[in-house]
Write an enzyme that holds these catalytic residues in place. Structure first.
Site, PDB file in Angstrom:
ATOM      1  N   TRP A   1      -0.405   4.647  12.699  1.00 34.73           N
ATOM      2  CA  TRP A   1      -0.150   4.606  11.255  1.00 34.73           C
ATOM      3  C   TRP A   1      -0.998   5.684  10.602  1.00 34.73           C
ATOM      4  O   TRP A   1      -2.223   5.649  10.716  1.00 34.73           O
ATOM      5  CB  TRP A   1      -0.524   3.242  10.660  1.00 34.73           C
ATOM      6  CG  TRP A   1      -0.197   3.131   9.216  1.00 34.73           C
ATOM      7  CD1 TRP A   1      -1.058   3.269   8.155  1.00 34.73           C
ATOM      8  CD2 TRP A   1       1.086   2.882   8.645  1.00 34.73           C
ATOM      9  NE1 TRP A   1      -0.381   3.112   6.982  1.00 34.73           N
ATOM     10  CE2 TRP A   1       0.931   2.878   7.250  1.00 34.73           C
ATOM     11  CE3 TRP A   1       2.360   2.662   9.184  1.00 34.73           C
ATOM     12  CZ2 TRP A   1       1.995   2.652   6.381  1.00 34.73           C
ATOM     13  CZ3 TRP A   1       3.406   2.435   8.317  1.00 34.73           C
ATOM     14  CH2 TRP A   1       3.221   2.434   6.938  1.00 34.73           C
ATOM     15  N   ASN A  20       0.089  -5.023  13.835  1.00 32.11           N
ATOM     16  CA  ASN A  20      -0.711  -3.978  13.188  1.00 32.11           C
ATOM     17  C   ASN A  20      -2.173  -4.365  13.379  1.00 32.11           C
ATOM     18  O   ASN A  20      -2.578  -5.454  12.959  1.00 32.11           O
ATOM     19  CB  ASN A  20      -0.390  -3.893  11.694  1.00 32.11           C
ATOM     20  CG  ASN A  20       1.056  -3.509  11.443  1.00 32.11           C
ATOM     21  OD1 ASN A  20       1.754  -3.079  12.363  1.00 32.11           O
ATOM     22  ND2 ASN A  20       1.492  -3.647  10.197  1.00 32.11           N
ATOM     23  N   ASN A  72       7.175  -6.614   6.852  1.00 27.69           N
ATOM     24  CA  ASN A  72       5.897  -6.060   7.269  1.00 27.69           C
ATOM     25  C   ASN A  72       4.762  -6.919   6.734  1.00 27.69           C
ATOM     26  O   ASN A  72       4.679  -7.174   5.530  1.00 27.69           O
ATOM     27  CB  ASN A  72       5.714  -4.624   6.760  1.00 27.69           C
ATOM     28  CG  ASN A  72       4.368  -4.063   7.230  1.00 27.69           C
ATOM     29  OD1 ASN A  72       4.202  -3.763   8.401  1.00 27.69           O
ATOM     30  ND2 ASN A  72       3.420  -3.967   6.320  1.00 27.69           N
ATOM     31  N   GLU A  73       3.909  -7.367   7.641  1.00 26.85           N
ATOM     32  CA  GLU A  73       2.650  -8.049   7.317  1.00 26.85           C
ATOM     33  C   GLU A  73       2.808  -9.206   6.332  1.00 26.85           C
ATOM     34  O   GLU A  73       2.058  -9.312   5.356  1.00 26.85           O
ATOM     35  CB  GLU A  73       1.638  -7.037   6.787  1.00 26.85           C
ATOM     36  CG  GLU A  73       1.235  -6.038   7.831  1.00 26.85           C
ATOM     37  CD  GLU A  73       0.153  -5.064   7.352  1.00 26.85           C
ATOM     38  OE1 GLU A  73      -0.016  -4.923   6.137  1.00 26.85           O
ATOM     39  OE2 GLU A  73      -0.498  -4.452   8.207  1.00 26.85           O
ATOM     40  N   LYS A 110      -4.198   8.166   6.497  1.00 27.53           N
ATOM     41  CA  LYS A 110      -4.163   7.862   7.939  1.00 27.53           C
ATOM     42  C   LYS A 110      -3.139   8.718   8.675  1.00 27.53           C
ATOM     43  O   LYS A 110      -2.890   8.520   9.858  1.00 27.53           O
ATOM     44  CB  LYS A 110      -3.872   6.379   8.157  1.00 27.53           C
ATOM     45  CG  LYS A 110      -5.001   5.432   7.673  1.00 27.53           C
ATOM     46  CD  LYS A 110      -4.762   4.006   8.116  1.00 27.53           C
ATOM     47  CE  LYS A 110      -5.857   3.077   7.582  1.00 27.53           C
ATOM     48  NZ  LYS A 110      -5.735   2.872   6.106  1.00 27.53           N
ATOM     49  N   ASP A 169       0.823  -1.215   0.000  1.00 24.12           N
ATOM     50  CA  ASP A 169       0.000   0.000   0.000  1.00 24.12           C
ATOM     51  C   ASP A 169       0.850   1.255   0.000  1.00 24.12           C
ATOM     52  O   ASP A 169       0.785   2.097   0.890  1.00 24.12           O
ATOM     53  CB  ASP A 169      -0.894  -0.019   1.254  1.00 24.12           C
ATOM     54  CG  ASP A 169      -1.874   1.151   1.272  1.00 24.12           C
ATOM     55  OD1 ASP A 169      -2.115   1.693   2.365  1.00 24.12           O
ATOM     56  OD2 ASP A 169      -2.382   1.542   0.194  1.00 24.12           O
ATOM     57  N   TYR A 171      -6.389  -2.940  13.413  1.00 24.56           N
ATOM     58  CA  TYR A 171      -7.277  -1.861  12.953  1.00 24.56           C
ATOM     59  C   TYR A 171      -8.702  -2.066  13.457  1.00 24.56           C
ATOM     60  O   TYR A 171      -9.670  -1.820  12.737  1.00 24.56           O
ATOM     61  CB  TYR A 171      -7.205  -1.753  11.433  1.00 24.56           C
ATOM     62  CG  TYR A 171      -5.904  -1.136  10.974  1.00 24.56           C
ATOM     63  CD1 TYR A 171      -4.762  -1.912  10.813  1.00 24.56           C
ATOM     64  CD2 TYR A 171      -5.805   0.235  10.766  1.00 24.56           C
ATOM     65  CE1 TYR A 171      -3.561  -1.351  10.426  1.00 24.56           C
ATOM     66  CE2 TYR A 171      -4.604   0.814  10.359  1.00 24.56           C
ATOM     67  CZ  TYR A 171      -3.479   0.014  10.197  1.00 24.56           C
ATOM     68  OH  TYR A 171      -2.288   0.568   9.807  1.00 24.56           O
ATOM     69  N   GLU A 215       1.144  -0.563  14.119  1.00 20.57           N
ATOM     70  CA  GLU A 215       0.218   0.198  13.269  1.00 20.57           C
ATOM     71  C   GLU A 215      -1.170   0.162  13.888  1.00 20.57           C
ATOM     72  O   GLU A 215      -1.603  -0.914  14.297  1.00 20.57           O
ATOM     73  CB  GLU A 215       0.114  -0.373  11.841  1.00 20.57           C
ATOM     74  CG  GLU A 215       1.275  -0.083  10.950  1.00 20.57           C
ATOM     75  CD  GLU A 215       1.039  -0.609   9.539  1.00 20.57           C
ATOM     76  OE1 GLU A 215      -0.135  -0.728   9.122  1.00 20.57           O
ATOM     77  OE2 GLU A 215       2.030  -0.953   8.857  1.00 20.57           O
ATOM     78  N   TYR A 253     -10.738  -1.121   9.772  1.00 19.22           N
ATOM     79  CA  TYR A 253     -10.983  -2.137   8.749  1.00 19.22           C
ATOM     80  C   TYR A 253     -11.978  -3.196   9.206  1.00 19.22           C
ATOM     81  O   TYR A 253     -12.621  -3.855   8.402  1.00 19.22           O
ATOM     82  CB  TYR A 253      -9.679  -2.822   8.336  1.00 19.22           C
ATOM     83  CG  TYR A 253      -8.825  -1.981   7.443  1.00 19.22           C
ATOM     84  CD1 TYR A 253      -7.598  -1.496   7.873  1.00 19.22           C
ATOM     85  CD2 TYR A 253      -9.239  -1.627   6.165  1.00 19.22           C
ATOM     86  CE1 TYR A 253      -6.803  -0.717   7.055  1.00 19.22           C
ATOM     87  CE2 TYR A 253      -8.452  -0.843   5.337  1.00 19.22           C
ATOM     88  CZ  TYR A 253      -7.246  -0.389   5.782  1.00 19.22           C
ATOM     89  OH  TYR A 253      -6.460   0.398   4.980  1.00 19.22           O
TER      90      TYR A 253
HETATM   91  C1  E8X Z   1      -3.221   0.479   5.540  1.00 17.38           C
HETATM   92  C2  E8X Z   1      -1.897  -0.122   6.024  1.00 17.38           C
HETATM   93  C3  E8X Z   1      -0.817   0.084   4.941  1.00 17.38           C
HETATM   94  O1  E8X Z   1      -0.734   1.434   4.551  1.00 17.38           O
HETATM   95  C4  E8X Z   1       0.526  -0.395   5.497  1.00 17.38           C
HETATM   96  O2  E8X Z   1       1.519  -0.255   4.505  1.00 17.38           O
HETATM   97  C5  E8X Z   1       0.458  -1.855   5.952  1.00 17.38           C
HETATM   98  C6  E8X Z   1      -1.984  -1.640   6.250  1.00 17.38           C
HETATM   99  C7  E8X Z   1      -3.132  -2.039   7.121  1.00 17.38           C
HETATM  100  C8  E8X Z   1      -3.513  -3.459   6.850  1.00 17.38           C
HETATM  101  N1  E8X Z   1      -0.705  -2.077   6.820  1.00 17.38           N
HETATM  102  O3  E8X Z   1      -3.960  -0.165   4.842  1.00 17.38           O
HETATM  103  O4  E8X Z   1      -3.466   1.657   5.900  1.00 17.38           O
HETATM  104  C9  E8X Z   1      -4.647  -3.857   7.739  1.00 17.38           C
HETATM  105  C10 E8X Z   1      -5.360  -5.110   7.261  1.00 17.38           C
HETATM  106  C11 E8X Z   1      -6.562  -5.386   8.141  1.00 17.38           C
HETATM  107  C12 E8X Z   1      -7.453  -6.437   7.634  1.00 17.38           C
END
Ligand code: E8X
Length: 600
Positions: free
Chosen positions: A551, A469, A413-414, A570, A179, A471, A506, A475
């Site tokens: 984040w 991370n 990351n992730e 964000k 992203d 949300y 995040e 999300y």
């Molecule tokens: C987002 C972030 C993105 O900008 C970052 O690079 C990595 C993302 C959230 C993922 N993490 O989308 O703002 C959350 C997934 C939840 C299902």
């Protein structure tokens, strides 16, 4: 790898400036075609991404090769010196030509590489320097790109299948599995530097503390014959210790420690002399250690107040922009923050120097983002990335190992650590051991875990620090902060049992600056503040939560998508660094949270 520094023994000459440039038409595939370049070249600024330097769709949408060139004359006074061409970062794959001869290829868009010029050009020579740059991302690059037929096309809605519609594409499209906008080009500086033929190749410094004294275990790698000596200079320039020999231990009596601001980030200089060469390497006396669920710096429990960032700015794209970096250091202080993560790739070396000086703590991350391919494909079995991942970690540690600001390595990351749990655990635990083996200072190692089923995830819990991370309220459970806080506590109960330090690396909400509501709802500035107030109240109740990184530090550019209104919003700040209400909220909150002992 030492950063190019000028002194009475070494010269550094910048090759930054206006180069000639053109995008490939898909037919040259990284080979130099002089006529093609001559007929298509335009001006371009180096360092900077090429994507936003022209107002033409092809510059934003390009997928494939691009060509840079300039001429350069090496001053004759460098005769007899070792000459090196250094690229701080070329994104993502580079082929370097001198007078039409391929002299270097390099994979990876965020770490430096060098070309030894001995036998290629000499002092007094004028030469043509050309660089072919490939911006494509795939299942074998870091960051990872989707490939036709994988997840990207899996999101077909009713109607014409996207694979059918995509047949209109004349050339392959980049399908970033991450992203942030896939900015590319010669993103950081290009230099020619000289050293004596017999020179210092590397310096390794491992600090520790013994009562009132500082200890520095050192190792100097050299090329050629000669003796090594090392003086330790105080910040004021006085010699406070000395040693001879390529390796050894130096004791600094009553040492001044490196601490995060507003404590004193005291820096010493190791002045290494070898034969006719000399190099000054700054360092700090500080220790880093995980102790139970605490993260200790200099033996004291540290609390991370900061954010994930991006190297991202108007027109420069991901290009090096020192003014932004200096301004961001000022904003980190204004926010009363003390740390940031180099999400999601190694940043320019100059930023780590600034963090050393300003007393800002860094979680140093590789470009391994996007390792996942939906529910049906095990990326660890199908992506060809392991060897390159090890290369990147090796080069990252080689570059950043002496910075006191760097306190932890993030391998990724992730990545998908949920759908193929055993495969993920095997990949990450073996890479974790590899990373530890490379770091002379043996700092903590982690990767940053995406929102997932944390009970299925067998890898995150194996790291030195749990970095998640999450949300809740954005999300998922969107807009419902009561449900979000309930979900947070169910998950925090799980991590309470793991009993490792946990950083929320995040959490955040897209927020349109100037959008205000009396009743906070998503995308309003009031909701962003409420989201953090409610979440932080839950995190504050857990002593193993040792850090909060909203984040993001600032809004940043992404690829087009239904979730992105002019990029990712964000940020606590806008892309041009104007504060939203949440920035003022964190400035107040973090002004009341000390660096050390927050939850003791
Ligand atoms: C987002 C972030 C993105 O900008 C970052 O690079 C990595 C993302 C959230 C993922 N993490 O989308 O703002 C959350 C997934 C939840 C299902």
């Amino acid at each position: 790898m030492l950063y190019p520094r000028m002194n009475d023994k070494r010269s550094v000459i910048s090759l930054d400036g206006v180069w000639r440039f053109c995008l490939d038409d898909g037919t040259h595939q990284g080979d130099i075609d002089e006529d093609f370049i001559a007929h298509n070249a335009e001006i371009i600024s180096v360092p900077a991404s090429y994507n936003d330097q022209k107002d033409e769709p092809r510059y934003r949408e390009h997928c494939g090769w691009a060509y840079y060139e300039r001429r350069f004359t090496i001053p004759r006074f460098l005769v007899g010196q070792r000459l090196v061409l250094r690229f701080d970062a070329v994104t993502h794959f580079a082929r370097v030509f001198i007078d039409g001869r391929l002299v270097k290829e390099h994979k990876g868009g965020f770490l430096p590489f060098e070309v030894e010029l001995d036998g290629i050009v000499e002092a007094g020579d004028d030469f043509l320097l050309q660089v072919a740059v490939d911006n494509r991302v795939s299942h074998s690059t870091l960051p990872v790109g989707n490939e036709e037929g994988t997840a990207f096309f899996g999101s077909d809605n009713a109607g014409v299948p996207s694979v059918e519609a995509a047949k209109v594409w004349r050339t392959k499209r980049n399908l970033p599995n991450f992203d942030f906008f896939n900015y590319a080009g010669i993103n950081r500086s290009v230099r020619l530097y000289s050293t004596p033929k017999d020179h210092i190749r590397d310096i390794v410094l491992v600090p520790s503390i013994d009562g009132e004294d500082g200890i520095v275990d050192y190792c100097v790698e050299t090329v050629g014959d000669g003796d090594v000596s090392i003086d330790i200079l105080s910040r004021e320039g006085d010699v406070v210790a000395h040693a001879d020999g390529r390796t050894g231990r130096i004791v600094i009596a009553h040492a001044r420690l490196w601490n995060p601001y507003p404590d004193d980030p005291y820096l010493y200089t190791a002045r290494v002399t070898f034969a006719e060469d000399r190099y000054d390497e700054r360092f700090g006396i500080r220790t880093v250690k995980v102790d139970g669920h605490r993260f200790l710096i200099n033996g004291k429990p540290f609390f991370f107040k900061g954010f994930g960032k991006h190297e991202d700015s108007a027109i420069h794209g991901r290009g090096f922009d020192l003014a932004y970096d200096v301004r961001d250091m000022s904003l980190i202080r204004w926010l009363n923050a003390n740390s940031f993560r180099t999400s999601h790739y190694p940043y320019a070396e100059e930023i780590y120097d600034l963090a050393d000086e300003q007393g800002v703590v860094i979680i140093d991350e590789t470009p391994a983002v996007g390792i996942g391919a939906g529910l049906s494909t095990d990326p660890y079995a199908t992506f060809d990335i392991r060897s390159h991942h090890e290369d990147v970690i090796r080069d990252l540690i080689a570059r950043d190992k002496n910075h006191p600001s760097v306190v932890m390595w993030s391998m990724a990351n992730e990545p998908d650590s949920e759908h193929f749990p055993e495969s993920a655990r095997d990949y990450w635990t073996s890479l974790y051991r590899y990373t530890h083996s490379l770091d002379p200072q043996d700092r903590p190692v982690t990767f940053v875990c995406c929102q997932n089923n944390y009970e299925r995830d067998l890898a995150t819990r194996e790291m030195d620090v749990v970095c998640i991370n999450r949300y809740y309220g954005w999300y998922n459970l969107s807009g419902d902060m009561d449900a979000a806080c309930h979900a947070w506590n169910i998950e925090l109960d799980f991590w309470q049992g793991i009993d490792k330090p946990l950083i929320v690396t995040e959490y955040g909400a897209d927020t349109l600056p100037g959008h205000h509501l009396t009743v906070p709802e998503m995308f309003s500035e009031e909701f962003q503040v409420m989201y953090y107030e409610r979440t932080n109240a839950e995190l504050d109740r857990r002593d193993f939560v040792v850090g909060e990184h909203p984040w993001n530090f600032a809004d940043f550019n992404t690829i087009q998508g239904v979730y992105r209104a002019d990029g990712n919003r964000k940020g606590l700040l806008t892309r041009d660094r104007k504060p939203k209400m949440a920035a003022h909220y964190f400035r107040r909150r973090w002004g009341g949270i000390p660096n050390f002992g927050y939850k003791e």
